[in-house]
Design a protein around this motif. Structure first.
Motif, mmCIF file in Angstrom:
data_model
loop_
_atom_site.group_PDB
_atom_site.id
_atom_site.type_symbol
_atom_site.label_atom_id
_atom_site.label_comp_id
_atom_site.label_asym_id
_atom_site.label_seq_id
_atom_site.Cartn_x
_atom_site.Cartn_y
_atom_site.Cartn_z
ATOM 1 N N ARG A 76 -13.790 -18.725 2.424
ATOM 2 C CA ARG A 76 -13.196 -18.932 1.081
ATOM 3 C C ARG A 76 -14.587 -18.997 0.476
ATOM 4 N N MET A 79 -15.875 -15.518 -1.412
ATOM 5 C CA MET A 79 -14.765 -15.298 -2.234
ATOM 6 C C MET A 79 -14.887 -15.425 -3.451
ATOM 7 N N GLU A 83 -10.472 -13.145 -6.731
ATOM 8 C CA GLU A 83 -10.318 -13.471 -4.677
ATOM 9 C C GLU A 83 -9.594 -15.138 -4.431
#
Length: 218
Positions: A76, A79, A83
């Protein structure tokens, strides 16, 4: 917005998601079948010798969960905002999928019983239309949830069976919306029976992706 326009919008959105998700698979990978894979690690440190391989199931659950959480945080952190949004929306797949799983078997039951007791048939149209609207949304969220997952036979079948169920459910919903008098017809019950069977199979594949292919063993 009329129902026909909403139908066209959902169909186009589902097609767009299925066409765009495949190239995005290469961006980053998750491993949905870890529960089904067989991994081993040494039960003693290297400097003690006599290493014995043991299944990963015997590894400390705390260590395993900590490793998975660390990997998710790393994924994450790299991202973009877009996203992250798609990833967040995809997580609703496991929440919303329960609605079509309940609506279509309930619609089949009420349609069958409604042949002898007409009062039971009244909810059929609502259940079919509601399930037909939610099922494509659940399919779209499923594509988003697995957009960064490793490709596998289980995931491929689950993905495309879910897409087929979404289209079929939506088509049945349009029929129920435009032809409410056919709520107890043989064609409607046959369609509901096929959808119910497909949802049962789809549920098994979903469970296999999360818990492993032996999750229903006796």
């Amino acid at each position: 917005m009329s129902f026909s326009k909403f139908a066209s919008f959902i169909a186009l959105l589902l097609i767009a998601i299925t066409m765009s998700a495949a190239p995005a698979d290469a961006h980053k990978k998750k491993h949905p079948e870890r529960a089904a894979s067989v991994k081993t690690e040494a039960s003693q440190p290297p400097n003690q010798g006599n290493l014995v391989a043991r299944p990963i199931a015997e590894v400390s659950k705390e260590d395993h969960m900590a490793g998975m959480m660390e990997e998710m945080e790393e994924d994450r952190s790299s991202m973009s905002t877009g996203e992250r949004l798609l990833d967040w929306l995809g997580r609703f797949h496991t929440v919303i999928i329960h609605f079509p799983l309940a609506f279509f078997p309930a619609a089949l039951f009420t349609a069958v019983v409604g042949r002898r007791r007409p009062g039971f048939a009244k909810p059929v149209q609502f259940l079919v239309v509601a399930g037909g609207i939610i099922a494509p949304i659940a399919a779209i969220l499923g594509w988003l949830d697995a957009i960064d997952a490793d490709s596998s036979s289980l995931l491929t079948v689950h993905r495309w069976l879910g897409t087929g169920i979404g289209f079929a459910a939506f088509g049945l919903a349009m029929w129920a919306w435009k032809r409410p008098e056919n709520d107890r017809s043989t064609g409607m019950m046959a369609g509901l029976a096929v959808l119910t069977a497909a949802l049962i199979v789809q549920g098994w594949y979903g469970g296999a992706l999360v818990h492993g292919i032996d999750h229903m063993n006796w």
